[in-house]
Design an enzyme around this catalytic site. Structure first.
Site, PDB file in Angstrom:
ATOM      1  CD  GLU A 267     -13.319  -5.578  -5.434  1.00  0.00           C
ATOM      2  OE1 GLU A 267     -12.634  -6.338  -4.756  1.00  0.00           O
ATOM      3  OE2 GLU A 267     -13.746  -4.493  -4.997  1.00  0.00           O
ATOM      4  CG  ASP A 343      -8.816  -8.068  -2.024  1.00  0.00           C
ATOM      5  OD1 ASP A 343      -8.121  -7.489  -1.164  1.00  0.00           O
ATOM      6  OD2 ASP A 343      -9.596  -7.463  -2.791  1.00  0.00           O
TER       7      ASP A 343
HETATM    8  C1  GLC Z   1     -11.815  -4.169  -2.402  1.00  0.00           C
HETATM    9  C2  GLC Z   1     -10.322  -4.241  -2.290  1.00  0.00           C
HETATM   10  C3  GLC Z   1      -9.960  -4.672  -0.909  1.00  0.00           C
HETATM   11  C4  GLC Z   1     -10.479  -3.643   0.055  1.00  0.00           C
HETATM   12  C5  GLC Z   1     -11.962  -3.364  -0.159  1.00  0.00           C
HETATM   13  C6  GLC Z   1     -12.365  -2.079   0.483  1.00  0.00           C
HETATM   14  O1  GLC Z   1     -12.416  -5.381  -2.223  1.00  0.00           O
HETATM   15  O2  GLC Z   1      -9.815  -5.088  -3.270  1.00  0.00           O
HETATM   16  O3  GLC Z   1      -8.599  -4.865  -0.743  1.00  0.00           O
HETATM   17  O4  GLC Z   1     -10.295  -4.071   1.370  1.00  0.00           O
HETATM   18  O5  GLC Z   1     -12.310  -3.230  -1.512  1.00  0.00           O
HETATM   19  O6  GLC Z   1     -11.921  -0.978  -0.246  1.00  0.00           O
END
Ligand code: GLC
Ligand code: CA
Length: 582
Positions: A267, A343
Site C-alpha cells: 500500500e 478504505d
Molecule cells: C491501511 C488500511 C486501513 C487501516 C490503516 C492502518 O491504510 O488499509 O484500513 O486503517 O492502514 O492500519
C-alpha cells in the site's frame, strides 16, 4: 516489456479482496467469519478469480477493524481459529486459487504483548521496539507532544504515557503504536511472527499495509503548517518513504519472502513520483511485486483533510490512469488496476452514476474499463454486483468507522456544530467514507441481505437497496452486472497479452465527458470508448484507427453507432479490437 513478457502467475491473475467482518456470517452472531468465507469460495472461483486477499483476521481489540493486531499468530475468535485459516488456505488451493493475507507491521495494537512490555519501563528490553520520545514544553510550561504531527484518525500522532513520562508515536489511532523498525530485534520478531508463521502454513504472500511508513526520518522535526485552524499538521514528508525504506524491504525479501516465492502488493500512499514508485516495484531489485499507488482513490479528497470533498472533472481521472498505466513501459516494473477497497467509497458512486436509471450501466462501464487495464486486477467484494455508496439520508450514527466518527466529532467541536459545515461533512462522508465499503455484502433479498441470520441484524447497517442489488438476483439474470464482470474477466484472460500486458495510450485527454484509450500488443489493438456522462456523446477516433471490430459493450450491442464518428449512449462503454485474431 512487450518483447520480453515476464508472465509470472501474479501478473495475469485477478485478485478478489474480502473484508471478513462483512462478507458472510456463518453462525448467526451478526459478524462475518472464516467458515462464511469458505462457504463462498465456489462463488468467487466461478467469477474468474485467481487469488483471494483477506483483510486482517488476526487477534485484535478491533479499534480499527483488525488493523490493530494484538497477536499475529492467533485469529480473532469471532472470525474463527487458526485451524479455520488452515482450512481456508487448503480450500483456496484445492480450487486452484492462491491466498494472501494482510501484513500489518507498521504498528500493532496497544494490547500486543510487545507493546505492553515496551510501555512497562524505560529500561525494558523491548522499550525501543516502539517509538518513545520525551515531551516538549512551551514557554509557559505547558507539556507538548514531541512534534506537531497529525494522526490519520484526527488529533496528535503522539500519546502521552504518564507512567514513564514519555510520548509514543501512533500514525493511526492512539491504540495503534508504531513499531520501531530501527531496532533489528524488532524486525526479526516481525518477520517470525507476522510473516513466517503464515507462510509456513501455505499462504502465498501479503498485501502489505502502509508499506512506505516503516522508516521515519529520525530527526523528528515539526511538519510545515498546512491548516492554520489546527495545531496538528499532516506530516507524511517526515514519515513516508523514509531513508531506510528500501533497505528494510530488501532485508525482508532476503530473510523471508524469497524463500517462499511469495507475492507482495504494497500500500503506497503519498508517492506521486513514478520514479519513486519504480524503486519499489522493479523486478530485479526485489522489493515488492507491485503496489497500490493512491492517486486514483484520492480523487475528490480534500487537500488538507481527506473528508473535505472537492469537485473534480474527468480529465483528472484520465490523467491518473494514463500515468499509472504508462509508468512501467520500458522498465522491469509492474502495475495494478484497482478502484475500490475497504478504505474507499464505491466506484459507481464516486466515478460514475448511482442514479437508479444509470447505476447498472455505470457498473458495467467501469468493469469494462478495469478489465482492459494493464497490470494485476484487484476487485473488492460487492464491486462485482455493483454495490453503491450508503444512502444519502443515513445519519452519522449509522457510520461505524473510527476515521469517519473521529472526523465528524472533530468538526462538530471545531465549528460548534455549524449546520452548513456539518452538512458538508456528511456529504463528504457519504461520498468518501470507508463505511461505504464496509457494510455487509448483499447476498440475496432475505432479511439483512442474506448476510446474517441473526434476528437483530448485522454488526453494521445493511444497504437499503439490497432487495434490488444482490448476488442471488444477479446470478439468474444473464444481463446482470455480475454476469457482465464474469464475461469480462473471461475476455481479459482470452486476450491477456494486449489487455493485461499491452501498452496504453489515451486520446482526447481534455475531453470532460468521454474516455477513449487504445491498448497495443504486437500487431493487436484494443480501443476502449467510455461515456462518463448521462447524455449522448460523440467520439471521433484518429484516422489511423481503422479495421475495428466491435467485441463487447455494456448495452449488449453497438447500437447504430459504428463508423468514423461514434455516438455513445449515456454511460456506454464499448471495446473494439483490430489485428491478431480480432
Ligand atoms: C491501511 C488500511 C486501513 C487501516 C490503516 C492502518 O491504510 O488499509 O484500513 O486503517 O492502514 O492500519
Ligand atoms: Ca459470525
Amino acid at each position: 516489456m512487450v518483447d520480453n513478457l515476464d508472465r509470472v502467475w501474479w501478473k495475469d491473475g485477478v485478485v478478489y479482496q474480502i473484508y471478513p467482518a462483512s462478507f458472510k456470517d456463518s453462525n448467526g452472531d451478526g459478524l462475518g467469519d472464516i467458515p462464511g468465507i469458505i462457504s463462498k469460495l465456489d462463488y468467487i472461483r466461478e467469477l474468474g478469480v485467481d487469488m483471494v486477499w483477506v483483510s486482517p483476521m488476526f487477534e485484535s481489540p478491533q479499534v480499527d477493524m483488525g488493523y490493530d493486531v494484538s497477536n499475529y499468530e492467533e485469529v480473532y475468535p469471532p472470525y474463527g481459529t487458526v485451524k479455520d485459516m488452515e482450512d481456508l488456505i487448503g480450500a483456496c488451493h484445492k480450487r486452484g486459487m492462491k491466498l494472501i493475507l494482510d501484513l500489518v507491521i507498521n504498528h500493532t495494537s496497544d494490547q500486543h504483548a510487545w507493546f505492553k512490555e515496551s510501555r512497562s519501563s524505560k529500561n525494558n528490553p523491548k522499550r525501543d521496539w516502539y517509538i518513545w520520545k520525551p515531551p516538549r514544553y512551551a514557554e509557559d510550561g505547558t507539556r507538548l507532544p514531541p512534534t506537531n504531527w497529525r494522526s490519520y484518525f484526527s488529533g496528535s500522532a503522539w500519546e502521552y504515557d504518564g507512567h514513564t513520562d514519555e510520548y509514543y508515536l501512533h500514525l493511526f489511532a492512539k491504540e495503534m503504536p508504531d513499531l520501531n523498525w530501527e531496532s533489528e530485534e524488532c524486525r526479526k520478531a516481525i518477520y517470525d511472527s507476522a510473516m513466517r508463521f503464515w507462510l509456513d502454513k501455505g499462504v502465498n504472500g501479503f498485501r502489505v499495509d502502509c508499506v512506505n511508513m516503516y522508516s521515519k526520518s529520525t530527526d523528528f522535526l515539526d511538519a510545515p503548517i498546512a491548516d492554520k485552524r489546527f495545531y496538528e499538521q499532516p506530516a507524511w514528508c517526515h514519515y513516508a518513504n523514509g531513508p531506510r525504506m528500501h533497505e528494510f524491504l530488501r532485508e525482508m525479501n532476503e530473510k523471508v519472502l524469497n524463500r517462499h516465492d511469495a507475492v507482495t502488493v504494497g500500500e503506497l500512499p503519498h508517492t506521486p513520483d513514478p520514479k519513486k514508485v519504480l524503486d519499489y516495484v522493479g523486478r530485479k531489485d526485489k522489493q515488492l511485486s507491485m503496489v497500490f499507488q493512491f492517486d486514483i482513490v484520492d480523487i475528490g479528497q480534500g487537500g488538507t483533510h481527506k473528508y473535505h470533498f472537492e469537485e473534480w472533472k474527468l480529465p483528472v481521472l484520465k490523467k491518473i490512469v494514463v500515468k499509472w498505466q504508462c509508468f512501467i513501459e520500458g522498465t522491469d516494473g509492474w502495475t495494478t488496476a484497482f478502484c475500490e477497497n475497504h478504505d474507499q467509497g464505491r466506484s459507481i458512486s464516486r466515478f460514475a452514476s448511482d442514479a437508479p436509471e444509470y447505476r447498472i450501466l455505470s457498473g458495467k462501464m467501469l468493469s469494462l474499463m478495469m478489465c482492459s487495464l494493464t497490470g494485476t486486477l484487484f476487485i473488492y467484494q460487492g464491486q462485482e454486483i455493483g454495490m453503491i455508496n450508503v444512502p444519502k439520508d443515513w445519519p452519522i450514527d449509522y457510520y461505524k468507522d473510527i476515521e469517519s466518527v473521529n472526523f465528524y466529532k472533530l468538526m462538530a467541536a471545531k465549528t460548534n456544530n455549524d449546520p452548513d459545515e456539518m452538512a458538508y461533512v456528511m456529504r463528504s462522508l457519504q461520498t468518501l467514507s470507508r463505511d461505504n465499503a464496509r457494510i455487509p455484502m448483499q447476498w440475496d433479498d432475505s432479511p439483512y441481505a442474506g448476510f446474517t441470520e441473526r434476528k437483530e441484524g448485522a454488526w453494521a447497517h445493511v444497504h437499503d437497496l439490497y432487495p434490488e442489488i444482490n448476488v442471488a438476483k444477479q446470478l439468474d439474470d444473464p444481463n446482470s452486472t455480475l454476469n457482465f464482470w464474469r464475461d469480462m474477466l473471461r475476455f481479459r484472460k482470452q486476450h491477456s497479452e494486449v489487455l493485461v500486458h499491452g501498452t496504453f495510450e489515451a486520446y482526447d485527454i481534455e475531453n470532460e465527458k468521454t474516455f477513449v484509450f487504445v491498448k497495443r500488443f504486437g500487431g493487436k489493438r484494443v480501443v476502449v470508448a467510455l461515456n462518463f456522462s448521462s447524455e449522448e456523446q460523440e467520439v471521433v477516433l484518429p484516422e489511423h484507427e481503422t479495421g475495428l471490430k466491435f467485441m463487447v459493450g455494456n448495452y449488449g450491442n453497438e447500437g447504430g453507432g459504428g463508423g468514423e464518428r461514434r455516438r455513445l449512449r449515456p454511460w456506454e462503454g464499448r471495446l473494439y479490437m483490430a489485428g491478431g485474431d480480432a
